[in-house]
Design a protein around this motif. Structure first.
Motif, PDB file in Angstrom:
ATOM      1  N   GLY A  65      -8.744  -8.905 -14.456  1.00  0.00           N
ATOM      2  CA  GLY A  65      -7.782  -7.790 -14.779  1.00  0.00           C
ATOM      3  C   GLY A  65      -8.214  -7.084 -16.224  1.00  0.00           C
ATOM      4  N   ARG A  66      -8.978  -7.702 -17.064  1.00  0.00           N
ATOM      5  CA  ARG A  66      -9.614  -7.231 -18.253  1.00  0.00           C
ATOM      6  C   ARG A  66     -11.026  -7.007 -18.310  1.00  0.00           C
ATOM      7  N   PHE A  67     -11.653  -7.901 -17.641  1.00  0.00           N
ATOM      8  CA  PHE A  67     -13.240  -7.605 -17.371  1.00  0.00           C
ATOM      9  C   PHE A  67     -13.620  -7.274 -16.193  1.00  0.00           C
ATOM     10  N   THR A  68     -14.726  -6.424 -16.241  1.00  0.00           N
ATOM     11  CA  THR A  68     -15.237  -6.009 -14.974  1.00  0.00           C
ATOM     12  C   THR A  68     -16.742  -6.258 -14.873  1.00  0.00           C
ATOM     13  N   ILE A  69     -17.331  -6.684 -13.919  1.00  0.00           N
ATOM     14  CA  ILE A  69     -18.849  -7.007 -13.778  1.00  0.00           C
ATOM     15  C   ILE A  69     -19.216  -6.044 -12.917  1.00  0.00           C
ATOM     16  N   SER A  70     -20.370  -5.350 -13.221  1.00  0.00           N
ATOM     17  CA  SER A  70     -20.982  -4.571 -12.218  1.00  0.00           C
ATOM     18  C   SER A  70     -22.579  -4.485 -12.388  1.00  0.00           C
ATOM     19  N   ARG A  71     -22.923  -3.771 -11.438  1.00  0.00           N
ATOM     20  CA  ARG A  71     -24.498  -3.884 -11.514  1.00  0.00           C
ATOM     21  C   ARG A  71     -25.227  -2.578 -11.174  1.00  0.00           C
ATOM     22  N   ASP A  72     -26.294  -2.265 -11.560  1.00  0.00           N
ATOM     23  CA  ASP A  72     -27.160  -0.932 -11.304  1.00  0.00           C
ATOM     24  C   ASP A  72     -28.321  -1.874 -10.469  1.00  0.00           C
ATOM     25  N   ASN A  73     -28.297  -1.749  -9.238  1.00  0.00           N
ATOM     26  CA  ASN A  73     -29.581  -2.416  -8.712  1.00  0.00           C
ATOM     27  C   ASN A  73     -30.721  -1.820  -8.840  1.00  0.00           C
ATOM     28  N   ALA A  74     -30.849  -0.470  -8.997  1.00  0.00           N
ATOM     29  CA  ALA A  74     -31.904   0.313  -9.347  1.00  0.00           C
ATOM     30  C   ALA A  74     -32.786  -0.145 -10.525  1.00  0.00           C
ATOM     31  N   LYS A  75     -31.934  -0.719 -11.444  1.00  0.00           N
ATOM     32  CA  LYS A  75     -32.376  -0.854 -12.864  1.00  0.00           C
ATOM     33  C   LYS A  75     -32.502  -2.514 -13.024  1.00  0.00           C
ATOM     34  N   ASN A  76     -32.241  -3.227 -12.050  1.00  0.00           N
ATOM     35  CA  ASN A  76     -31.958  -4.695 -12.041  1.00  0.00           C
ATOM     36  C   ASN A  76     -31.017  -4.878 -13.368  1.00  0.00           C
ATOM     37  N   THR A  77     -29.898  -4.176 -13.878  1.00  0.00           N
ATOM     38  CA  THR A  77     -29.211  -4.541 -14.863  1.00  0.00           C
ATOM     39  C   THR A  77     -27.620  -4.993 -14.291  1.00  0.00           C
ATOM     40  N   VAL A  78     -27.058  -5.679 -15.160  1.00  0.00           N
ATOM     41  CA  VAL A  78     -25.796  -6.071 -14.911  1.00  0.00           C
ATOM     42  C   VAL A  78     -25.023  -5.728 -16.061  1.00  0.00           C
ATOM     43  N   TYR A  79     -23.805  -5.437 -15.922  1.00  0.00           N
ATOM     44  CA  TYR A  79     -22.793  -5.117 -17.080  1.00  0.00           C
ATOM     45  C   TYR A  79     -21.606  -5.672 -17.219  1.00  0.00           C
ATOM     46  N   LEU A  80     -21.269  -6.090 -18.311  1.00  0.00           N
ATOM     47  CA  LEU A  80     -19.664  -6.609 -18.335  1.00  0.00           C
ATOM     48  C   LEU A  80     -18.644  -5.650 -19.433  1.00  0.00           C
ATOM     49  N   GLN A  81     -18.064  -5.158 -18.602  1.00  0.00           N
ATOM     50  CA  GLN A  81     -16.983  -4.013 -19.396  1.00  0.00           C
ATOM     51  C   GLN A  81     -15.747  -5.137 -19.813  1.00  0.00           C
ATOM     52  N   MET A  82     -15.466  -5.120 -21.052  1.00  0.00           N
ATOM     53  CA  MET A  82     -14.542  -6.253 -21.520  1.00  0.00           C
ATOM     54  C   MET A  82     -13.323  -5.383 -22.310  1.00  0.00           C
ATOM     55  N   ASN A  83     -12.169  -5.239 -21.649  1.00  0.00           N
ATOM     56  CA  ASN A  83     -11.046  -4.574 -22.087  1.00  0.00           C
ATOM     57  C   ASN A  83      -9.905  -5.437 -22.673  1.00  0.00           C
ATOM     58  N   SER A  84      -9.009  -4.981 -23.559  1.00  0.00           N
ATOM     59  CA  SER A  84      -7.915  -5.751 -23.897  1.00  0.00           C
ATOM     60  C   SER A  84      -8.496  -7.033 -24.421  1.00  0.00           C
ATOM     61  N   LEU A  85      -9.396  -7.022 -25.376  1.00  0.00           N
ATOM     62  CA  LEU A  85     -10.066  -8.390 -25.898  1.00  0.00           C
ATOM     63  C   LEU A  85      -9.098  -9.087 -26.917  1.00  0.00           C
ATOM     64  N   GLU A  86      -9.104 -10.228 -26.434  1.00  0.00           N
ATOM     65  CA  GLU A  86      -8.121 -11.294 -27.368  1.00  0.00           C
ATOM     66  C   GLU A  86      -9.085 -12.271 -28.242  1.00  0.00           C
ATOM     67  N   PRO A  87      -8.539 -12.594 -29.407  1.00  0.00           N
ATOM     68  CA  PRO A  87      -9.411 -13.530 -30.363  1.00  0.00           C
ATOM     69  C   PRO A  87      -9.890 -14.825 -29.552  1.00  0.00           C
ATOM     70  N   GLU A  88      -9.395 -15.166 -28.319  1.00  0.00           N
ATOM     71  CA  GLU A  88      -9.723 -16.373 -27.494  1.00  0.00           C
ATOM     72  C   GLU A  88     -11.129 -15.877 -26.605  1.00  0.00           C
ATOM     73  N   ASP A  89     -11.467 -14.577 -26.671  1.00  0.00           N
ATOM     74  CA  ASP A  89     -12.728 -14.178 -26.225  1.00  0.00           C
ATOM     75  C   ASP A  89     -13.711 -14.286 -26.879  1.00  0.00           C
ATOM     76  N   THR A  90     -13.458 -14.683 -28.282  1.00  0.00           N
ATOM     77  CA  THR A  90     -14.626 -14.826 -29.290  1.00  0.00           C
ATOM     78  C   THR A  90     -15.452 -15.734 -28.701  1.00  0.00           C
ATOM     79  N   ALA A  91     -17.037 -15.516 -28.786  1.00  0.00           N
ATOM     80  CA  ALA A  91     -18.055 -16.610 -28.004  1.00  0.00           C
ATOM     81  C   ALA A  91     -19.189 -16.027 -28.215  1.00  0.00           C
ATOM     82  N   VAL A  92     -20.324 -16.749 -27.904  1.00  0.00           N
ATOM     83  CA  VAL A  92     -21.862 -16.135 -27.596  1.00  0.00           C
ATOM     84  C   VAL A  92     -21.562 -15.842 -26.320  1.00  0.00           C
ATOM     85  N   TYR A  93     -21.963 -14.665 -25.634  1.00  0.00           N
ATOM     86  CA  TYR A  93     -22.093 -14.353 -24.270  1.00  0.00           C
ATOM     87  C   TYR A  93     -23.418 -14.571 -23.855  1.00  0.00           C
TER      88      TYR A  93
END
Length: 119
Positions: A65-93
């Motif tokens: 409900g906060r993060f969304t993964i999506s992909r652009d197949n033509a570009k072989n690229t994946v995205y991670l949209q992160m909303n409503s971020l919380e301190p607990e999300d702090t990390a190396v991704y």
């Protein structure tokens, strides 16, 4: 030779948003699955979100409900949209790509990017 290059990340206040990108380049391969993992200090790396070649998505419960993964197949690229971020999300991704060469599959990882959620 397959390369996985990430971009995005940084410092954001609680409640803010960030978008991570990950591009896979190379030749003569197909991508079975792409995903995002994270590792916080003192903790093991954990799955955050994955997207299969068939379009199925799976999320770690705390980010649903906060993060969304999506992909652009033509570009072989994946995205991670992160909303409503919380301190607990702090990390190396880390971006992960499961790449197929014929009948063999291999895991490839991005270089990692720091996400810090702090006021």
């Amino acid at each position: 030779q397959v390369k996985v290059v990430q971009s995005g990340g940084g410092l954001v206040q609680p409640g803010g948003s960030l978008r991570l990108s990950c591009a896979v380049s190379g030749s003569s391969f197909s991508i079975s699955q792409m995903g995002w993992y994270r590792q916080a200090p003192g903790k093991q790396r954990e799955m955050v979100a994955v997207l299969t070649s068939g379009g199925s998505t799976h999320y770690k419960d705390p980010v649903k409900g906060r993060f969304t993964i999506s992909r652009d197949n033509a570009k072989n690229t994946v995205y991670l949209q992160m909303n409503s971020l919380e301190p607990e999300d702090t990390a190396v991704y880390y971006c992960n790509a499961v790449v197929s060469f014929g009948y063999e599959e291999y895991d490839y990882w991005g270089q990692g990017t720091q996400v810090t959620v702090s006021s």
